[in-house]
Design a protein around this motif. Structure first.
Motif, PDB file in Angstrom:
ATOM      1  N   GLY A   1       0.784  -1.228   0.000  1.00 50.95           N
ATOM      2  CA  GLY A   1       0.000   0.000   0.000  1.00 50.95           C
ATOM      3  C   GLY A   1       0.810   1.270   0.000  1.00 50.95           C
ATOM      4  O   GLY A   1       0.251   2.354  -0.201  1.00 50.95           O
ATOM      5  N   VAL A   2       2.127   1.188   0.246  1.00 55.95           N
ATOM      6  CA  VAL A   2       2.964   2.383   0.187  1.00 55.95           C
ATOM      7  C   VAL A   2       3.160   2.769  -1.277  1.00 55.95           C
ATOM      8  O   VAL A   2       3.604   1.959  -2.089  1.00 55.95           O
ATOM      9  CB  VAL A   2       4.319   2.161   0.883  1.00 55.95           C
ATOM     10  CG1 VAL A   2       5.204   3.399   0.737  1.00 55.95           C
ATOM     11  CG2 VAL A   2       4.121   1.829   2.345  1.00 55.95           C
ATOM     12  N   ARG A   3       2.839   4.000  -1.601  1.00 56.23           N
ATOM     13  CA  ARG A   3       2.850   4.462  -2.988  1.00 56.23           C
ATOM     14  C   ARG A   3       4.205   5.101  -3.311  1.00 56.23           C
ATOM     15  O   ARG A   3       4.518   6.180  -2.811  1.00 56.23           O
ATOM     16  CB  ARG A   3       1.711   5.456  -3.205  1.00 56.23           C
ATOM     17  CG  ARG A   3       0.329   4.889  -2.885  1.00 56.23           C
ATOM     18  CD  ARG A   3      -0.694   5.991  -2.687  1.00 56.23           C
ATOM     19  NE  ARG A   3      -0.318   6.868  -1.582  1.00 56.23           N
ATOM     20  CZ  ARG A   3      -0.935   8.020  -1.318  1.00 56.23           C
ATOM     21  NH1 ARG A   3      -1.931   8.434  -2.076  1.00 56.23           N
ATOM     22  NH2 ARG A   3      -0.543   8.751  -0.291  1.00 56.23           N
ATOM     23  N   ILE A   4       4.972   4.405  -4.147  1.00 57.65           N
ATOM     24  CA  ILE A   4       6.341   4.817  -4.463  1.00 57.65           C
ATOM     25  C   ILE A   4       6.439   5.152  -5.944  1.00 57.65           C
ATOM     26  O   ILE A   4       5.862   4.462  -6.788  1.00 57.65           O
ATOM     27  CB  ILE A   4       7.337   3.706  -4.091  1.00 57.65           C
ATOM     28  CG1 ILE A   4       7.278   3.433  -2.586  1.00 57.65           C
ATOM     29  CG2 ILE A   4       8.763   4.081  -4.516  1.00 57.65           C
ATOM     30  CD1 ILE A   4       8.077   2.227  -2.143  1.00 57.65           C
ATOM     31  N   ALA A   5       7.173   6.214  -6.267  1.00 61.75           N
ATOM     32  CA  ALA A   5       7.423   6.603  -7.651  1.00 61.75           C
ATOM     33  C   ALA A   5       8.921   6.769  -7.870  1.00 61.75           C
ATOM     34  O   ALA A   5       9.666   7.110  -6.945  1.00 61.75           O
ATOM     35  CB  ALA A   5       6.691   7.904  -7.987  1.00 61.75           C
ATOM     36  N   LEU A   6       9.366   6.517  -9.091  1.00 63.97           N
ATOM     37  CA  LEU A   6      10.762   6.669  -9.493  1.00 63.97           C
ATOM     38  C   LEU A   6      10.892   7.945 -10.308  1.00 63.97           C
ATOM     39  O   LEU A   6      10.104   8.192 -11.223  1.00 63.97           O
ATOM     40  CB  LEU A   6      11.208   5.475 -10.333  1.00 63.97           C
ATOM     41  CG  LEU A   6      11.041   4.098  -9.701  1.00 63.97           C
ATOM     42  CD1 LEU A   6      11.382   3.013 -10.712  1.00 63.97           C
ATOM     43  CD2 LEU A   6      11.926   3.966  -8.464  1.00 63.97           C
ATOM     44  N   ALA A   7      11.892   8.760  -9.999  1.00 60.30           N
ATOM     45  CA  ALA A   7      12.060  10.040 -10.684  1.00 60.30           C
ATOM     46  C   ALA A   7      13.500  10.233 -11.121  1.00 60.30           C
ATOM     47  O   ALA A   7      14.441   9.740 -10.491  1.00 60.30           O
ATOM     48  CB  ALA A   7      11.629  11.195  -9.773  1.00 60.30           C
ATOM     49  N   GLY A   8      13.664  10.981 -12.211  1.00 57.92           N
ATOM     50  CA  GLY A   8      14.976  11.297 -12.734  1.00 57.92           C
ATOM     51  C   GLY A   8      14.849  12.016 -14.059  1.00 57.92           C
ATOM     52  O   GLY A   8      13.764  12.416 -14.479  1.00 57.92           O
ATOM     53  N   ARG A   9      15.977  12.175 -14.768  1.00 54.15           N
ATOM     54  CA  ARG A   9      15.977  12.943 -16.017  1.00 54.15           C
ATOM     55  C   ARG A   9      15.529  12.122 -17.224  1.00 54.15           C
ATOM     56  O   ARG A   9      14.999  12.687 -18.174  1.00 54.15           O
ATOM     57  CB  ARG A   9      17.379  13.489 -16.281  1.00 54.15           C
ATOM     58  CG  ARG A   9      17.811  14.573 -15.312  1.00 54.15           C
ATOM     59  CD  ARG A   9      19.161  15.126 -15.705  1.00 54.15           C
ATOM     60  NE  ARG A   9      20.203  14.102 -15.702  1.00 54.15           N
ATOM     61  CZ  ARG A   9      21.442  14.287 -16.128  1.00 54.15           C
ATOM     62  NH1 ARG A   9      21.795  15.464 -16.632  1.00 54.15           N
ATOM     63  NH2 ARG A   9      22.336  13.321 -16.073  1.00 54.15           N
ATOM     64  N   SER A  10      15.777  10.811 -17.209  1.00 53.30           N
ATOM     65  CA  SER A  10      15.556   9.996 -18.401  1.00 53.30           C
ATOM     66  C   SER A  10      14.370   9.067 -18.210  1.00 53.30           C
ATOM     67  O   SER A  10      14.436   8.118 -17.420  1.00 53.30           O
ATOM     68  CB  SER A  10      16.805   9.172 -18.724  1.00 53.30           C
ATOM     69  OG  SER A  10      16.528   8.197 -19.707  1.00 53.30           O
ATOM     70  N   GLU A  11      13.307   9.315 -18.962  1.00 53.35           N
ATOM     71  CA  GLU A  11      12.137   8.440 -18.882  1.00 53.35           C
ATOM     72  C   GLU A  11      12.483   7.017 -19.325  1.00 53.35           C
ATOM     73  O   GLU A  11      12.007   6.048 -18.731  1.00 53.35           O
ATOM     74  CB  GLU A  11      11.011   8.991 -19.745  1.00 53.35           C
ATOM     75  CG  GLU A  11       9.721   8.194 -19.647  1.00 53.35           C
ATOM     76  CD  GLU A  11       8.586   8.849 -20.395  1.00 53.35           C
ATOM     77  OE1 GLU A  11       7.441   8.349 -20.285  1.00 53.35           O
ATOM     78  OE2 GLU A  11       8.812   9.863 -21.084  1.00 53.35           O
ATOM     79  N   GLN A  12      13.337   6.896 -20.325  1.00 46.87           N
ATOM     80  CA  GLN A  12      13.709   5.572 -20.823  1.00 46.87           C
ATOM     81  C   GLN A  12      14.458   4.775 -19.767  1.00 46.87           C
ATOM     82  O   GLN A  12      14.164   3.591 -19.540  1.00 46.87           O
ATOM     83  CB  GLN A  12      14.563   5.715 -22.075  1.00 46.87           C
ATOM     84  CG  GLN A  12      14.973   4.387 -22.707  1.00 46.87           C
ATOM     85  CD  GLN A  12      15.779   4.584 -23.977  1.00 46.87           C
ATOM     86  OE1 GLN A  12      16.017   5.694 -24.427  1.00 46.87           O
ATOM     87  NE2 GLN A  12      16.214   3.472 -24.562  1.00 46.87           N
ATOM     88  N   ARG A  13      15.413   5.400 -19.087  1.00 51.02           N
ATOM     89  CA  ARG A  13      16.181   4.691 -18.061  1.00 51.02           C
ATOM     90  C   ARG A  13      15.308   4.359 -16.856  1.00 51.02           C
ATOM     91  O   ARG A  13      15.445   3.297 -16.251  1.00 51.02           O
ATOM     92  CB  ARG A  13      17.389   5.524 -17.641  1.00 51.02           C
ATOM     93  CG  ARG A  13      18.440   5.680 -18.726  1.00 51.02           C
ATOM     94  CD  ARG A  13      19.593   6.544 -18.267  1.00 51.02           C
ATOM     95  NE  ARG A  13      20.310   5.921 -17.168  1.00 51.02           N
ATOM     96  CZ  ARG A  13      21.208   6.541 -16.414  1.00 51.02           C
ATOM     97  NH1 ARG A  13      21.458   7.824 -16.607  1.00 51.02           N
ATOM     98  NH2 ARG A  13      21.821   5.900 -15.444  1.00 51.02           N
ATOM     99  N   LEU A  14      14.404   5.255 -16.508  1.00 50.62           N
ATOM    100  CA  LEU A  14      13.485   4.991 -15.401  1.00 50.62           C
ATOM    101  C   LEU A  14      12.564   3.817 -15.733  1.00 50.62           C
ATOM    102  O   LEU A  14      12.319   2.933 -14.889  1.00 50.62           O
ATOM    103  CB  LEU A  14      12.666   6.234 -15.085  1.00 50.62           C
ATOM    104  CG  LEU A  14      13.422   7.407 -14.454  1.00 50.62           C
ATOM    105  CD1 LEU A  14      12.567   8.671 -14.508  1.00 50.62           C
ATOM    106  CD2 LEU A  14      13.828   7.096 -13.017  1.00 50.62           C
ATOM    107  N   ALA A  15      12.058   3.799 -16.962  1.00 50.58           N
ATOM    108  CA  ALA A  15      11.181   2.701 -17.372  1.00 50.58           C
ATOM    109  C   ALA A  15      11.928   1.375 -17.366  1.00 50.58           C
ATOM    110  O   ALA A  15      11.374   0.333 -16.977  1.00 50.58           O
ATOM    111  CB  ALA A  15      10.612   2.988 -18.755  1.00 50.58           C
ATOM    112  N   SER A  16      13.200   1.403 -17.774  1.00 49.96           N
ATOM    113  CA  SER A  16      14.008   0.185 -17.756  1.00 49.96           C
ATOM    114  C   SER A  16      14.222  -0.310 -16.332  1.00 49.96           C
ATOM    115  O   SER A  16      14.149  -1.521 -16.053  1.00 49.96           O
ATOM    116  CB  SER A  16      15.352   0.461 -18.434  1.00 49.96           C
ATOM    117  OG  SER A  16      16.192  -0.672 -18.366  1.00 49.96           O
TER     118      SER A  16
END
Length: 409
Positions: free
Chosen positions: A32-47
């Motif tokens: 239930g803890v809602r976590i998001a990944l952030a950074g400059r590159s959407e492609q690297r984050l998606a990977s």
């Protein structure tokens, strides 16, 4: 739980320690803890998201040069944990966005000048908004800061008076220096070169104090540069590379708590080498190596060589090295009543990578989930003053050791 979209945003998630922290949060965060990944590159984050199998984690794109994106990022979450360094170059806009939004913040900085700038520019704003801005939530400086807090609490419980001579001794250690840490160290040396005033700030034992003029005058409190026979523990000791930051953090905690640890607490950090026949030789060798490293970072040809052999930001050791790293620390104190205590602190895993990812992850979880158990305090804080016993309990549950013992004599 909150009207914010996310509980935790991990900014810089695709950095080396960011990836480790993301993996740890996936394992350790309650359902239930809602976590998001952030950074400059959407492609690297998606990977990264795909490699973790974290299908429910959103990917958020933001750059430290984009104030609007940082403001939106801060407003979207209860906690922003960032690994984007060197922090003096990239970190102040992130602190500002969180202080304005009332968003709790955690980082891994080991940079005294950045922390001083953060205090001077954003402490009042964070106190007004209710944000807890917590610097140095890794091997710098959680073991140091939480260890002294626990010693203080035990001494109070026993009626043993304030802490006086207090010393962290690194007993054993296996691990490497991260590329980010190396970049931060180079940045501080460059600051010292450019501006003598910054050098004086870095050398000030109370550089992070909320009220420098109110600090006690306890005589010279320089960080150990050579070797000596230690009067508190009896063994030979030498310099510890992280002492120049950690000691300032601990002294800031004492001041933020109204000098509750004691107005006569003298605190330092050293490497311990025991009391055998070879101990002074080992201590001298380590001190010489420490001095050579610092000299190499200030002399052009050596600096260029170090830049080639040291890891770059974003690089780090392989899984086997991370798993086989460890640290074992003892923080000793003698109180005003003459009582002696030791806090034993230990963890498995490379201190700057695996163990640090646990510390940052648990700091973010504490900020997101433990509000009722945290000290009622906001502003630019330290791990001890922002997270205190709640963090110690979390780290114990995660397999780290924090044990206080009374000693004879």
């Amino acid at each position: 739980m909150s009207d914010r979209e996310h509980d935790i945003v991990l900014f810089g998630a695709t950095s080396f320690v960011g990836r480790l922290t993301a993996g740890y949060l996936q394992e350790a965060a309650p359902p239930g803890v809602r976590i998001a990944l952030a950074g400059r590159s959407e492609q690297r984050l998606a990977s990264l998201k795909e490699s973790l199998g974290a299908d429910g984690w959103p990917v958020l794109v933001a750059d430290t040069r984009d104030e609007a994106a940082l403001r939106a990022l801060a407003r979207s979450t209860r906690v922003l944990a960032t690994t984007v360094g060197p922090y003096r170059r990239y970190g102040l806009p992130v602190v500002q966005a969180c202080a304005q939004a009332g968003t709790h913040y955690a980082d891994l900085t080991g940079e005294t000048v950045f922390m001083r700038d953060s205090i001077d520019r954003f402490d009042a704003l964070a106190r007004e908004s209710g944000a807890r801005v917590v610097h140095s939530c890794g091997f710098d400086s959680i073991p140091s800061d939480i260890g002294v807090l626990l010693l203080h609490e035990r001494a109070v419980s026993d009626g043993a008076g304030g802490l006086e001579d207090t010393e962290l001794v690194v007993r054993s250690f296996r691990g490497g220096v991260s590329g980010g840490t190396f970049a931060s160290m180079r940045g501080m040396i460059e600051d010292r070169r450019r501006d003598p005033a910054l050098g004086r700030l870095i050398d000030d034992p109370y550089a992070l104090s909320p009220d420098r003029a109110a600090e006690p005058d306890l005589g010279p409190e320089k960080d150990l540069a050579g070797i000596e026979r230690d009067s508190l523990t009896g063994g030979w000791v030498g310099p510890f590379v992280m002492a120049q930051l950690n000691t300032r953090v601990v002294r800031r905690s004492n001041a933020l708590l109204g000098w509750a640890y004691g107005r006569r607490m003298r605190y330092r950090e050293v490497m311990g080498f025991g009391d055998g026949l070879l101990s002074p030789v080992l201590a001298a060798g380590a001190a010489a190596g420490f001095g050579a490293m610092l000299a190499g970072m200030t002399w052009g040809p050596s600096e260029a060589l170090l830049s080639r052999v040291m890891p770059s930001p974003g690089e780090g050791p392989g899984e086997r090295a991370r798993e086989h790293g460890f640290f074992r620390i003892e923080t000793h104190t003698r109180t005003a009543a003459g009582r002696r205590y030791v806090c034993r602190i230990a963890a498995q895993g490379d201190p700057g990578y695996k163990a640090t990812s646990v510390m940052l992850g648990q700091s973010a979880l504490a900020l997101a989930l433990d509000g009722a158990r945290l000290p009622e305090r906001a502003g630019v804080l330290t791990p001890a003053t922002a997270l205190g016993d709640a963090l110690a309990e979390r780290l114990r549950a995660a397999g780290h050791t924090y044990e206080v013992e009374a000693l004879a004599g």
